[in-house]
Write a protein that holds these residues in place. Sequence first.
Motif: not given
Length: 429
Positions: A354-360
């Motif tokens: 959710s902080l940007g280390a992966g993709r939603r």
Amino acid sequence: MRTAVELIAAKRDGKRLADEEIRWLIGEFAEDRLPAYQMSALAMAIFYNGLDDRETRTWTDAMLRSGRVLDLAHLGSGRVDKHSTGGVGDKISLPLAPAAAACGVLVPMVAGRGLGHTGGTIDKLEAIPGYRASLDVDTFAGIVREHGFCIMGQTEDIAPADKRLYALRDVTGTVESIPLITASIMSKKLAEGIEGLILDVKVGPGAFMKTRERARELAERMVAVGGEMGKRVIAFLTRMDAPLGRMVGNACEVAESIDVLRGGGPADVVELVEVLGGAMVEVAKGVSFDEGRARIRAALNDGSALARFRGSIAAQGGDLDALPTPTGETVVTAPRDGHVAMIDGHEVGLTAMSLGAGRRRREDVIDPVVGVRVDAMVGAEVAAGAPLATILHGAGGPPPAEAIARLRAAFTLSDTETPVAPLIIERIG
Ligand code: URA
């Protein structure tokens, strides 16, 4: 031949698909003639109703044949790769591939991107400035010949049907399906031109397989499919009831991997590298597992694995000395005194994502610097107010309050000391 709608409905109703129907569906999907909404519906029907052994084998073979099967026989024998079913903080491939290479194993590794709440090896490597994950096959084979290993992203010509399906499953809630995971992993791994494969099948709240029984079923399916396709496959069931190591993110996991390659790093990461690497050396070199494990340990301690890592990453344009660092940190503290009994890896993975280390969503761009550092690992005793974890800031700055609360809630504190369960549960094959 039944239409796509009829085939989706058949699977929805729990019926078998014939070999030629599966080959047609995968072929049409790979060629962009079967729309994503129909494949999504089919994936959901398979999620609920499964594929039997024969359907799984045909599905795997069809995905394998949707692209090119590499022939790396000219590199010589001893070509063995490893694959993990996906975990949180699972950076094992980064220290493992060079350690195995330092022991004489040839490791042509085609790796994936993050999936669901889990990170992906390629996303981690892309945190290294200059690193190129897309290579043509000749360059890939050349780097394996020279450095003993190469990790590249899935190209358009290696199992392209899996590449598309993987991205679709990631955003449609259809990842945790035993036949779909089997076909996904085995199709791209068998396309690599390897002779043997070591599988790390994760079990627990941080893994796609939450129970030992499901993980064993997945491991047995993959070992069987590999065996039928003429490969030596060994699977290990390993515990994922906490993130692996301390770091969850991209650049921070590369940094932790370098610690392991320098002979340090967290004990759980080192143990897994030794065990999976030991099996790789066993298969590639025909020595005992214990001998293989001892060779891997030596390669981590004498600098030879680190030298391989530097060489191969540089050959892909990566500058390890320029690894980006966080722009700030937020400490997440313990709400009370206690012993850390469990860390919900799923929640930690989702927080990092959710902080940007992966993709939603498929098109999201990853922030390489964002991450989570676990400060109190399972078994640690903490006082109220002491750090449980630290959020590493990226371009977006400090995290929102809900991310902090979510990370805090991922830690279960107990009043009594909790024994740490063994990491390696069982070997299959
Ligand atoms: N890893 C893969 O490569 N595919 C899956 O489906 C799950 C984990």
